[in-house]
Design an enzyme around this catalytic site. Structure first.
Site, PDB file in Angstrom:
ATOM      1  N   LYS A  60       0.830  -1.204   0.159  1.00  0.00           N
ATOM      2  CA  LYS A  60      -0.166  -0.029  -0.073  1.00  0.00           C
ATOM      3  C   LYS A  60       0.916   1.062  -0.229  1.00  0.00           C
ATOM      4  CE  LYS A  60      -4.348   1.078   0.296  1.00  0.00           C
ATOM      5  NZ  LYS A  60      -5.560   0.449  -0.189  1.00  0.00           N
TER       6      LYS A  60
ATOM      7  N   GLY B  61     -18.673   7.358  -2.377  1.00  0.00           N
ATOM      8  CA  GLY B  61     -17.814   7.621  -3.331  1.00  0.00           C
ATOM      9  C   GLY B  61     -18.022   6.279  -4.424  1.00  0.00           C
TER      10      GLY B  61
ATOM     11  N   GLY C 258     -19.244   2.869  -2.633  1.00  0.00           N
ATOM     12  CA  GLY C 258     -20.418   3.342  -1.964  1.00  0.00           C
ATOM     13  C   GLY C 258     -21.678   3.356  -2.960  1.00  0.00           C
TER      14      GLY C 258
ATOM     15  N   GLY D 238     -19.820   6.859   3.088  1.00  0.00           N
ATOM     16  CA  GLY D 238     -19.028   7.080   2.375  1.00  0.00           C
ATOM     17  C   GLY D 238     -19.762   7.112   0.608  1.00  0.00           C
TER      18      GLY D 238
HETATM   19  P1  NAD Z   1     -13.726   7.586  -2.968  1.00  0.00           P
HETATM   20  O1  NAD Z   1     -12.613   8.595  -2.831  1.00  0.00           O
HETATM   21  O2  NAD Z   1     -14.297   7.321  -4.210  1.00  0.00           O
HETATM   22  O3  NAD Z   1     -14.963   7.769  -1.780  1.00  0.00           O
HETATM   23  C1  NAD Z   1     -14.933   7.812  -0.675  1.00  0.00           C
HETATM   24  C2  NAD Z   1     -15.871   8.346  -0.075  1.00  0.00           C
HETATM   25  O4  NAD Z   1     -16.166   8.585   1.391  1.00  0.00           O
HETATM   26  C3  NAD Z   1     -16.294   9.803  -0.596  1.00  0.00           C
HETATM   27  O5  NAD Z   1     -17.743  10.165  -0.862  1.00  0.00           O
HETATM   28  C4  NAD Z   1     -16.000  11.011   0.499  1.00  0.00           C
HETATM   29  O6  NAD Z   1     -16.647  12.060   0.592  1.00  0.00           O
HETATM   30  C5  NAD Z   1     -16.321   9.943   1.778  1.00  0.00           C
HETATM   31  N1  NAD Z   1     -15.935  10.211   3.135  1.00  0.00           N
HETATM   32  C6  NAD Z   1     -14.587  10.449   3.206  1.00  0.00           C
HETATM   33  N2  NAD Z   1     -14.382  10.662   4.878  1.00  0.00           N
HETATM   34  C7  NAD Z   1     -15.615  10.363   5.348  1.00  0.00           C
HETATM   35  C8  NAD Z   1     -16.253  10.283   6.394  1.00  0.00           C
HETATM   36  N3  NAD Z   1     -15.386  10.499   7.429  1.00  0.00           N
HETATM   37  N4  NAD Z   1     -17.661   9.763   6.594  1.00  0.00           N
HETATM   38  C9  NAD Z   1     -18.279   9.568   5.561  1.00  0.00           C
HETATM   39  N5  NAD Z   1     -17.787   9.672   4.337  1.00  0.00           N
HETATM   40  C10 NAD Z   1     -16.797  10.015   4.256  1.00  0.00           C
HETATM   41  O7  NAD Z   1     -12.919   6.038  -2.321  1.00  0.00           O
HETATM   42  P2  NAD Z   1     -13.499   4.579  -2.725  1.00  0.00           P
HETATM   43  O8  NAD Z   1     -12.844   4.300  -4.110  1.00  0.00           O
HETATM   44  O9  NAD Z   1     -14.733   4.494  -2.935  1.00  0.00           O
HETATM   45  O10 NAD Z   1     -13.026   3.788  -1.515  1.00  0.00           O
HETATM   46  C11 NAD Z   1     -13.777   4.090  -0.346  1.00  0.00           C
HETATM   47  C12 NAD Z   1     -13.206   2.932   0.752  1.00  0.00           C
HETATM   48  O11 NAD Z   1     -12.951   1.527  -0.004  1.00  0.00           O
HETATM   49  C13 NAD Z   1     -11.707   3.035   1.021  1.00  0.00           C
HETATM   50  O12 NAD Z   1     -11.443   2.635   2.373  1.00  0.00           O
HETATM   51  C14 NAD Z   1     -10.835   2.240   0.184  1.00  0.00           C
HETATM   52  O13 NAD Z   1      -9.523   1.765   0.678  1.00  0.00           O
HETATM   53  C15 NAD Z   1     -11.964   1.106   0.098  1.00  0.00           C
HETATM   54  N6  NAD Z   1     -11.729   0.068  -1.036  1.00  0.00           N
HETATM   55  C16 NAD Z   1     -11.835   0.608  -2.362  1.00  0.00           C
HETATM   56  C17 NAD Z   1     -11.632   0.017  -3.340  1.00  0.00           C
HETATM   57  C18 NAD Z   1     -12.117   0.419  -4.831  1.00  0.00           C
HETATM   58  O14 NAD Z   1     -12.210  -0.383  -5.959  1.00  0.00           O
HETATM   59  N7  NAD Z   1     -12.117   1.759  -5.128  1.00  0.00           N
HETATM   60  C19 NAD Z   1     -11.472  -1.466  -3.383  1.00  0.00           C
HETATM   61  C20 NAD Z   1     -11.271  -1.935  -1.790  1.00  0.00           C
HETATM   62  C21 NAD Z   1     -11.369  -1.194  -0.965  1.00  0.00           C
END
Ligand code: NAD
Length: 369
Positions: free
Chosen positions: A78, A180, A183, A178
């Site tokens: 990471k 994003g 979500g 979240g």
């Molecule tokens: P992203 O940046 O697209 O979205 C993250 C979202 O979380 C955003 O809407 C942001 O506003 C929100 N956020 C940030 N802090 C927050 C808080 N304290 N309370 C509520 N919402 C909050 O990120 P993502 O790619 O969707 O990743 C989200 C999580 O999933 C991370 O932990 C990431 O490590 C994990 N993840 C992502 C993937 C992937 O394919 N993108 C794969 C495995 C795990």
């Protein structure tokens, strides 16, 4: 004493902990390569103002276990960059290219997108140092955030686990923390299966509507640069209140440790599908298990993104990626639930054991010099 700085090391790793610093572009970052016994390590690059080397190491370990459990020929790593991901695009490109340059000799690390970075960032990295996954289609990638690979995997996990949690996806209520990439797509796939989103948050705050929130409209609203809290005709609640919403499914898809010792008693759901990495503290998971709340471990349930990245790295197609995600995640969730049933252990204990054995098996074939 040399030993004291190795307190957090164990039989798997980490193999390398590297600090990157370039004052000229304001690059402050860490790379943790946890374990490469199964091959070059794949793991996301997170950009946030408050990242730490400890968070990076925990996330790197999650990647080692995730990649092993998913049967990938990749180890886990990471990286974290301490910066505001909402900075102007030119500045972000400069920073990402400086990061790519700084990691060019860490050849056993292949970066991918994570919170605060995306496929465009990965295209800059690949262009600068020749190594990245999660790329845009135009440069040979499968756009994993666009197709919702991780959200898809999460819903495949829920499909298998619904019976054990005593719910049916059709008609189930769910909460997303979240909104994003992960979500939004998890919400979209759940709505396709007849489930109903009753509350959701982003970094600005949270909203609730027990009659159901229109996911498609909220995705469009969010993609216009708005926060969920400004979505029409819903009640605003605090981040903390979101934890206590009564619902069937609760999906953490933001930061680590959002369910912890201090708020675990507030949780009122039947199943937690961990989209984020390490979103529930170890003790909170044990308490939830005692209370009959099923916690689907992060590295099993959210492996869709890295499985997709691996299919991309090995030249596969988008359709193949979605099929492989479903196969691997469904099989793993079944295996974990079977072990939980057999030995009454926590789902995470079952998952850890399964993944650790796979890594240790690979470690037997390594040269020691
Ligand atoms: P992203 O940046 O697209 O979205 C993250 C979202 O979380 C955003 O809407 C942001 O506003 C929100 N956020 C940030 N802090 C927050 C808080 N304290 N309370 C509520 N919402 C909050 O990120 P993502 O790619 O969707 O990743 C989200 C999580 O999933 C991370 O932990 C990431 O490590 C994990 N993840 C992502 C993937 C992937 O394919 N993108 C794969 C495995 C795990």
């Amino acid at each position: 004493m040399l030993d004291s700085s190795f307190d957090d090391h164990d039989e798997l790793g980490p193999e390398k902990v590297i600090q990157l610093y370039d004052p000229e572009v304001g690059l402050k970052a860490f790379v943790v390569v946890d374990n490469t016994a199964k091959g070059a390590a794949i793991g996301g690059t997170r950009m946030a103002p408050d990242v730490s080397v400890e968070e990076c190491a925990r996330l790197a370990r999650a990647m080692t276990l995730k990649n092993a459990a998913a049967g990938l020929t990749h180890g886990g790593a990471k990286s974290v960059i301490a910066a505001d991901p909402k900075m102007p695009i030119e500045e972000k490109e400069r920073l990402m290219r400086a990061f790519a340059y700084a990691i060019k000799d860490i050849e056993d690390y292949i970066p991918g997108p994570d919170m605060g970075t995306d496929e465009v960032c990965m295209a800059w990295v690949k262009d600068s140092n020749g190594r990245a996954v999660g790329l845009p289609q135009a440069v040979g990638g499968i756009p994993l955030d666009e197709i919702g690979a991780t959200g898809w995997g999460l819903v495949c996990a829920l499909e298998v686990a619904q019976q054990s949690a005593g719910i049916t996806l059709a008609g189930a209520s769910f909460v997303v923390q979240g909104f994003g990439s992960v979500g939004q797509h998890a919400a979209r796939f759940l709505v396709e299966r007849g489930a109903n989103m009753v509350a959701v948050s982003d970094s600005s705050g949270a909203i609730v509507d027990h009659s159901g929130i229109d996911v498609q409209a909220l995705v469009e609203f969010k993609n216009q640069g708005n926060s969920v809290i400004d979505f029409a005709e819903v009640d605003r609640i605090s981040h903390e209140d979101l934890v206590g919403i009564e619902t069937d499914i609760w999906i953490p898809a933001a930061r680590p440790d959002v369910i912890n010792d201090a708020n675990v008693d507030e949780v009122k759901c039947k199943i937690i599908a961990q989209g984020a990495n390490i979103p529930v503290s170890t003790t909170a998971e044990a308490i939830l298990h005692e209370r009959g709340v099923l916690c689907l471990p992060d590295f099993i349930a959210n492996a869709g993104g890295v499985i997709c990245a691996s299919v991309e790295y090995h030249g596969g197609t988008q359709t193949q990626a979605m099929e492989v995600i479903k196969d691997k995640i469904s099989r793993n969730v079944r295996a974990v639930l079977t072990e939980v049933e057999r030995s009454s252990c926590l789902p995470r204990e079952a998952a850890n054991l399964m993944a650790k054995q796979l890594v240790q098996e690979a470690m037997k074939y390594r040269k020691t010099n």
